[in-house]
Design a protein around this motif. Structure first.
Motif, PDB file in Angstrom:
ATOM      1  N   GLN A  26      39.732  38.858  69.413  1.00  0.00           N
ATOM      2  CA  GLN A  26      40.595  39.020  68.775  1.00  0.00           C
ATOM      3  C   GLN A  26      41.141  38.303  67.729  1.00  0.00           C
ATOM      4  N   ASN A  27      42.464  38.852  66.915  1.00  0.00           N
ATOM      5  CA  ASN A  27      42.465  38.048  66.162  1.00  0.00           C
ATOM      6  C   ASN A  27      43.223  36.443  66.540  1.00  0.00           C
ATOM      7  N   ASN A  32      43.587  30.714  66.179  1.00  0.00           N
ATOM      8  CA  ASN A  32      43.326  28.974  66.633  1.00  0.00           C
ATOM      9  C   ASN A  32      42.193  28.550  66.649  1.00  0.00           C
ATOM     10  N   LEU A  33      41.157  28.842  66.998  1.00  0.00           N
ATOM     11  CA  LEU A  33      39.560  28.585  66.460  1.00  0.00           C
ATOM     12  C   LEU A  33      39.344  28.378  64.718  1.00  0.00           C
ATOM     13  N   ALA A  34      39.680  28.924  63.479  1.00  0.00           N
ATOM     14  CA  ALA A  34      39.363  29.326  62.787  1.00  0.00           C
ATOM     15  C   ALA A  34      40.726  29.059  61.509  1.00  0.00           C
ATOM     16  N   GLU A  84      48.556  30.941  77.108  1.00  0.00           N
ATOM     17  CA  GLU A  84      48.080  29.865  76.730  1.00  0.00           C
ATOM     18  C   GLU A  84      47.605  30.125  75.429  1.00  0.00           C
ATOM     19  N   GLN A  85      46.910  31.717  74.388  1.00  0.00           N
ATOM     20  CA  GLN A  85      46.788  31.799  73.550  1.00  0.00           C
ATOM     21  C   GLN A  85      47.941  31.806  72.289  1.00  0.00           C
ATOM     22  N   ILE A  86      49.064  32.265  73.000  1.00  0.00           N
ATOM     23  CA  ILE A  86      49.803  32.351  72.456  1.00  0.00           C
ATOM     24  C   ILE A  86      50.470  31.049  72.033  1.00  0.00           C
ATOM     25  N   VAL A  91      51.458  25.912  68.335  1.00  0.00           N
ATOM     26  CA  VAL A  91      50.884  24.316  67.352  1.00  0.00           C
ATOM     27  C   VAL A  91      50.201  25.040  66.750  1.00  0.00           C
ATOM     28  N   ASN A  92      49.098  25.406  66.490  1.00  0.00           N
ATOM     29  CA  ASN A  92      48.305  26.110  65.283  1.00  0.00           C
ATOM     30  C   ASN A  92      49.050  26.772  64.009  1.00  0.00           C
ATOM     31  N   ARG A  93      50.146  27.040  64.188  1.00  0.00           N
ATOM     32  CA  ARG A  93      50.823  27.913  63.538  1.00  0.00           C
ATOM     33  C   ARG A  93      50.778  27.819  61.573  1.00  0.00           C
TER      34      ARG A  93
END
Length: 96
Positions: A26-27, A32-34, A84-86, A91-93
Motif C-alpha cells: 500500500q502507498n 512509512n518505510l521509504a 498503527e499505519q496512520i 509521525v513521518n509525514r
C-alpha cells in the motif's frame, strides 16, 4: 537522449513495473518505510514534465504510474489503513 538518461528512464520504468507487480504494498506502507509512494512519483513526473515545457496534469501522471485511472486502481487494490499505519504516517509525514 544520452546513455545516462536512457538508463535512468529504464530504471524508472522498472520501478513502476515493480510497484505494479506489488499491488499488495500500500502507498501508506511505502510512505512509512521509504518516504515516498506512487502518488509522489506522479507528482515528480508532473514537475519534470513542467521543467521540460510539457503539459502533464496530475491525473495523467497517476494513470501512467498506476497503469489505469487512479480511482479504478484505488477501488480494486487500496485497503483501509490501520490505526498503527496512520499514526506512523503522522509521525513521518513530510513537512511542507
Amino acid at each position: 537522449m544520452d546513455k545516462q538518461t536512457e538508463i535512468e528512464a529504464a530504471v524508472l520504468r522498472r520501478l513502476i513495473q515493480h510497484l505494479d507487480e506489488r499491488k499488495d504494498v500500500q502507498n501508506i506502507d511505502l510512505m512509512n518505510l521509504a518516504g515516498f509512494c506512487r502518488n509522489c512519483l506522479s507528482k515528480w513526473m508532473v514537475a519534470a514534465a513542467a521543467d521540460e515545457g510539457v503539459a502533464l496534469d496530475y491525473d495523467q501522471a497517476r494513470e501512467r504510474v498506476y497503469g489505469e485511472p487512479y480511482n479504478d486502481w484505488k477501488a480494486k487494490y487500496q485497503g483501509q489503513a490501520s490505526a498503527e499505519q496512520i499514526a506512523q504516517f503522522e509521525v513521518n509525514r513530510p513537512k511542507d
